[in-house]
Design an enzyme around this catalytic site. Structure first.
Site, PDB file in Angstrom:
ATOM      1  N   GLU A   1      -5.633   1.915   1.069  1.00  0.00           N
ATOM      2  CA  GLU A   1      -4.283   2.411   0.813  1.00  0.00           C
ATOM      3  C   GLU A   1      -3.844   3.122   2.085  1.00  0.00           C
ATOM      4  O   GLU A   1      -4.344   4.203   2.407  1.00  0.00           O
ATOM      5  CB  GLU A   1      -4.242   3.367  -0.370  1.00  0.00           C
ATOM      6  CG  GLU A   1      -2.823   3.802  -0.691  1.00  0.00           C
ATOM      7  CD  GLU A   1      -2.745   5.111  -1.465  1.00  0.00           C
ATOM      8  OE1 GLU A   1      -1.612   5.547  -1.715  1.00  0.00           O
ATOM      9  OE2 GLU A   1      -3.786   5.698  -1.792  1.00  0.00           O
TER      10      GLU A   1
ATOM     11  N   CYS B   1       2.285   9.259   0.405  1.00  0.00           N
ATOM     12  CA  CYS B   1       2.319   7.844   0.788  1.00  0.00           C
ATOM     13  C   CYS B   1       3.615   7.168   0.359  1.00  0.00           C
ATOM     14  O   CYS B   1       4.035   6.177   0.958  1.00  0.00           O
ATOM     15  CB  CYS B   1       1.129   7.099   0.180  1.00  0.00           C
ATOM     16  SG  CYS B   1      -0.467   7.658   0.783  1.00  0.00           S
TER      17      CYS B   1
END
Length: 319
Positions: free
Chosen positions: A246, A280
């Site tokens: 990720e 994120c």
């Protein structure tokens, strides 16, 4: 405050360099954590590898029960976790207590339930005299690398599914924010068999690289930047490790000329600046139609000026 690493069921002092752990809001040194030596990284992986065959054969029911016990134990110490997370990250205490900790506890309970309710493709008879079936097997030792923006929550995201599925874990938190991961290890120490969960501390080059490239690591899970993900993919190629990466995001907000700015602006304020924008999925790029561009810039600027900045423990502080 726990500052020792957790390897093979025991807390051990790191043999590498000492890292000063700061409270970002004040710059104060709140702890010193020694990083793992290369030998200690190897010890942690070897411990996980030894624990794997037995843990992999543990029934989903028993793995589920242990994850539930971990969630309950964290919930019982939620105030301690939240205070430590706020101090070590510099995030508002209210965000740590009311957002991060409930999500941490919930994700462990989620995977405790998920492992007992797995689904799969239907097996059947595809050739005369033969039965096809689906079987789920854990992969082995998982090296998990967690970042500094949500230390305990992302640690739970990583260890929850890995342990539920029957894998063993070596977790490396960010060298800047290891304290809640070490507290998590302290809570987990009396729940899981030794070697099933290990926590090592240190920097990416000195601890992360030997961990993620270790020949006995079967899978690497990283939440981090693109450059680190590229290096891990290169390392993984030699032994065909599975990877879960990720990496950094640059989430766009597209505002058309018929948009309701009264709804758009609070959304940008909330999702662009929550957790100091260290997210994120932060709304960090805005594409606005030229007809509403000037009004949007003015309204967003005014909204951002209203963000309450202050000491993490003060009521109502957002940043």
């Amino acid at each position: 405050m726990q500052t020792k690493m957790f390897i093979d069921g025991a807390f051990v002092e790191g043999a590498g360099e000492a890292e000063q752990i700061l409270a970002p809001a004040t710059g104060e040194v709140i702890a010193t954590v020694r990083e793992a030596s290369a030998a200690q990284v190897d010890d942690a992986v070897e411990a996980a590898a030894r624990a794997f065959p037995t843990w992999a054969r543990t029934t989903p029911k028993d793995r589920s029960t242990m994850l539930m016990r971990l969630a309950d134990a964290i919930e019982q110490q939620v105030a301690r976790f939240a205070a430590l997370e706020s101090d070590n990250c510099g995030k508002p205490h209210g965000a740590a207590l009311n957002d991060d900790m409930p999500a941490t506890i919930d994700v462990l309970r989620f995977f405790a339930g998920a492992v007992r309710a797995q689904t799969g493709a239907i097996g059947g008879e595809y050739l005369p005299g033969y039965t096809s079936m689906i079987r789920r097997d854990p992969v082995g030792v998982v090296a998990s690398v967690a970042p500094w923006n949500y230390p305990v929550m992302i640690a739970a995201w990583k260890i929850g599914p890995a342990l539920a599925a029957g894998n063993t874990v070596v977790l490396k938190p960010s060298e800047q924010t290891p304290l809640t991961a070490l507290l998590l290890a302290e809570v987990a120490a009396g729940i899981f068999p030794k070697g099933v969960l290990n926590v090592v501390c240190g920097r990416g080059l000195t601890v992360g690289a030997p961990l993620t490239s270790h020949p006995k690591v079967a899978m690497v899970s990283l939440t981090g930047d693109v450059g680190t993900g590229q290096r891990i993919l290169q390392q993984a190629a030699g032994t065909i490790k599975r990877t879960h990466l990720e990496l950094g995001g640059k989430a766009p907000v597209i505002v058309l000329d018929d948009a309701d700015l009264a709804a758009v602006v609070p959304g940008i304020r909330a999702f662009g600046f929550y957790n100091a924008g260290q997210d994120c999925t932060a709304a960090c790029r805005i594409y606005a139609h030229k007809k509403i561009y000037d009004n949007l810039v003015a309204d967003v600027s005014a909204a951002v000026k209203s963000i309450k900045v202050g000491a993490p423990g003060h009521d109502g502080v957002e940043m």
